[in-house]
Design a protein around this motif. Structure first.
Motif, short mmCIF file in Angstrom:
data_model
loop_
_atom_site.label_atom_id
_atom_site.label_comp_id
_atom_site.label_asym_id
_atom_site.label_seq_id
_atom_site.Cartn_x
_atom_site.Cartn_y
_atom_site.Cartn_z
N TRP A 94 -48.75 -15.04 30.17
CA TRP A 94 -47.38 -15.45 29.86
C TRP A 94 -47.17 -16.93 30.18
O TRP A 94 -46.54 -17.66 29.41
CB TRP A 94 -46.39 -14.59 30.67
CG TRP A 94 -44.96 -15.01 30.46
CD1 TRP A 94 -44.16 -14.69 29.41
CD2 TRP A 94 -44.18 -15.85 31.31
NE1 TRP A 94 -42.92 -15.27 29.55
CE2 TRP A 94 -42.90 -15.99 30.71
CE3 TRP A 94 -44.42 -16.49 32.51
CZ2 TRP A 94 -41.89 -16.75 31.29
CZ3 TRP A 94 -43.42 -17.25 33.10
CH2 TRP A 94 -42.16 -17.37 32.48
N CYS A 123 -47.59 -9.92 42.32
CA CYS A 123 -47.70 -10.99 41.34
C CYS A 123 -46.38 -11.09 40.59
O CYS A 123 -45.74 -10.08 40.31
CB CYS A 123 -48.85 -10.69 40.37
SG CYS A 123 -49.06 -11.94 39.08
N ALA A 124 -45.99 -12.31 40.27
CA ALA A 124 -44.74 -12.49 39.54
C ALA A 124 -44.80 -11.78 38.20
O ALA A 124 -45.85 -11.74 37.54
CB ALA A 124 -44.48 -13.97 39.33
N GLU A 125 -43.69 -11.20 37.80
CA GLU A 125 -43.61 -10.53 36.51
C GLU A 125 -43.56 -11.56 35.37
O GLU A 125 -42.95 -12.62 35.53
CB GLU A 125 -42.33 -9.68 36.42
CG GLU A 125 -42.40 -8.36 37.15
CD GLU A 125 -41.14 -7.54 36.90
OE1 GLU A 125 -41.11 -6.37 37.32
OE2 GLU A 125 -40.17 -8.07 36.30
N PRO A 126 -44.15 -11.25 34.23
CA PRO A 126 -43.99 -12.12 33.05
C PRO A 126 -42.52 -12.13 32.62
O PRO A 126 -41.77 -11.20 32.90
CB PRO A 126 -44.86 -11.44 31.99
CG PRO A 126 -45.81 -10.55 32.75
CD PRO A 126 -45.04 -10.11 33.95
N HIS A 148 -41.29 -9.19 40.95
CA HIS A 148 -42.72 -9.09 41.13
C HIS A 148 -43.24 -7.70 40.77
O HIS A 148 -42.51 -6.72 40.82
CB HIS A 148 -43.09 -9.40 42.59
CG HIS A 148 -42.88 -10.82 42.98
ND1 HIS A 148 -41.64 -11.33 43.29
CD2 HIS A 148 -43.76 -11.86 43.11
CE1 HIS A 148 -41.74 -12.61 43.61
NE2 HIS A 148 -43.01 -12.95 43.50
N ASN A 203 -52.28 -7.18 36.79
CA ASN A 203 -50.93 -7.79 36.82
C ASN A 203 -51.01 -9.31 36.73
O ASN A 203 -50.21 -9.95 36.02
CB ASN A 203 -50.21 -7.38 38.11
CG ASN A 203 -49.87 -5.91 38.15
OD1 ASN A 203 -49.72 -5.26 37.11
ND2 ASN A 203 -49.76 -5.35 39.35
N LYS A 258 -51.77 -10.58 33.19
CA LYS A 258 -50.57 -10.52 32.34
C LYS A 258 -49.66 -11.74 32.60
O LYS A 258 -49.13 -12.35 31.66
CB LYS A 258 -49.78 -9.24 32.62
CG LYS A 258 -50.46 -7.97 32.14
CD LYS A 258 -49.62 -6.75 32.51
CE LYS A 258 -50.32 -5.44 32.11
NZ LYS A 258 -49.53 -4.26 32.53
N TYR A 259 -49.52 -12.07 33.87
CA TYR A 259 -48.64 -13.19 34.23
C TYR A 259 -49.25 -14.52 33.78
O TYR A 259 -48.54 -15.38 33.23
CB TYR A 259 -48.41 -13.20 35.74
CG TYR A 259 -47.48 -14.31 36.19
CD1 TYR A 259 -46.16 -14.36 35.75
CD2 TYR A 259 -47.92 -15.32 37.04
CE1 TYR A 259 -45.30 -15.39 36.15
CE2 TYR A 259 -47.08 -16.34 37.46
CZ TYR A 259 -45.77 -16.37 37.00
OH TYR A 259 -44.93 -17.38 37.40
N GLN A 260 -50.56 -14.68 33.98
CA GLN A 260 -51.22 -15.92 33.56
C GLN A 260 -51.15 -16.10 32.05
O GLN A 260 -50.97 -17.22 31.55
CB GLN A 260 -52.68 -15.90 34.03
CG GLN A 260 -52.82 -16.07 35.54
CD GLN A 260 -54.17 -15.65 36.07
OE1 GLN A 260 -55.07 -15.29 35.29
NE2 GLN A 260 -54.31 -15.67 37.38
N ARG A 306 -47.29 -23.81 39.06
CA ARG A 306 -48.42 -22.90 38.89
C ARG A 306 -49.50 -23.30 39.89
O ARG A 306 -50.08 -24.38 39.80
CB ARG A 306 -48.96 -22.96 37.47
CG ARG A 306 -50.10 -21.98 37.19
CD ARG A 306 -50.44 -21.96 35.71
NE ARG A 306 -51.46 -20.97 35.41
CZ ARG A 306 -51.86 -20.65 34.19
NH1 ARG A 306 -51.30 -21.23 33.14
NH2 ARG A 306 -52.80 -19.74 34.00
#
Length: 341
Positions: free
Chosen positions: A333, A305-308, A314, A326, A329-331, A257
């Protein structure tokens, strides 16, 4: 008849003549036995002999004799035949496979003419140059540390096209890298060079970008989209802000991360501070990813941004506010997965 020769030349000369003929017959049959006799017993297995380029001709002969003898064959006869024919000086280093059923003469000829075997050298993709150098050196006589020194510079690293290559076993580090550079020139044909030019980048820049794209996504079908996004940023002079370049700059694969503190590193590979591409590749990319850059999708995405869910895919966005949604949402997750670093 014999009495006639004795009367004419005398007994001593006749005896000397007979001994000479007998010696010639023995010599001829000796050569015949050495040349045409089978080198290895029928119940033997094929043997492989490696003649190191660092060794002397004398050491080659010793190695050949020892390896054949150890396998139950006529190593001494083979060595003697090579010497009789004056072929000991012609032996070349390399990998030689001696098959059962071959005569001593045939094997001697094989060694004297350099009829050696090639090997398949696997050149993998990846970030760890130690591993790549080790893989290359595993199948040839080159030392991995010598290979590593030669492939480490940026000017060489980008030219390496991962593939499987046929090489002679005795190839040294310089020969191996020269072969890789030659193969790179072949791979970069007119079509690929034209595609790079149409994207506004050089062949080297295409490889550098491909190394970032591969580090960003393991989903090959997504790679042309990611490549298109970075090309859009390059076109307008926007920072690439590619997390993999930060991880490379920190030389820490354990970073899962990227945090704000990571973005402060003073490095030409910090694409959060420096515009444009970094000075070199951050890994040796697969050729498929280079092709993905050359065939990048045309779109107007500027953010991703990477998908959850750890899908490896992405979420792409055209505007920053959409990207922020986006990213949140990822953060969220990541926090649920207790991934804080």
């Amino acid at each position: 008849m014999l009495k006639k020769y004795i009367n004419k030349y005398g007994l001593p000369l006749v005896i000397v003549g007979l001994l000479g003929k007998l010696t010639s017959i023995i010599f001829v049959f000796g050569i015949y036995g050495h040349w045409f006799s089978t080198l290895m017993p029928d119940e033997s297995e094929n043997i492989t002999i490696y003649l190191d380029p660092e060794n002397t001709l004398e050491e080659y002969l010793i190695t050949i004799e020892d390896e054949v003898t150890k396998s139950g064959g006529h190593g001494e006869r083979l060595s003697r035949t090579l010497s009789w024919r004056g072929w000991g000086e012609r032996i070349k280093p390399g990998k030689y496979v001696i098959t059962v059923g071959k005569s001593i003469g045939e094997v001697a000829q094989k060694l004297a003419t350099g009829d050696r075997e090639s090997v398949r050298v696997i050149v993998p993709a990846g970030r760890d140059l130690d591993v790549i150098a080790g893989k290359i050196a595993t199948r040839i006589a080159a030392d991995s540390s010598d290979v590593l020194k030669l492939i480490s510079p940026d000017s060489i690293r980008w030219k390496i096209i991962p593939n499987t290559y046929e090489m002679w076993w005795e190839t040294n580090a310089e020969g191996a890298v020269a072969r890789l550079i030659k193969e790179s020139k072949i791979w970069w044909n007119t079509d690929r060079l034209e595609k790079a030019k149409s994207k506004g980048i050089s062949d080297e820049e295409a490889v550098i970008l491909a190394s970032i794209v591969q580090a960003e996504t393991a989903v090959l079908s997504e790679a042309p989209i990611v490549a298109g996004l970075y090309l859009n940023r390059l076109d307008i002079g926007q920072l690439l802000q590619a997390d993999p370049t930060l991880i490379y700059a920190w030389d820490d694969d354990s970073i899962t991360r990227v945090l704000d503190i990571h973005k402060e590193i003073d490095s030409p590979y910090n694409t959060y501070k420096n515009t444009g591409l970094p000075p070199g590749t951050i890994r040796i990319p697969e050729p498929t990813y280079i092709d993905a850059v050359l065939n990048a999708t045309e779109h107007d995405y500027l953010y991703m941004c990477a998908e959850p869910g750890g899908t490896g895919k992405h979420s792409f966005a055209r505007r920053y506010r959409e990207h922020i949604r986006n990213a949140r949402k990822y953060q969220k997750w990541l926090n649920k997965q207790h991934i804080y670093r």
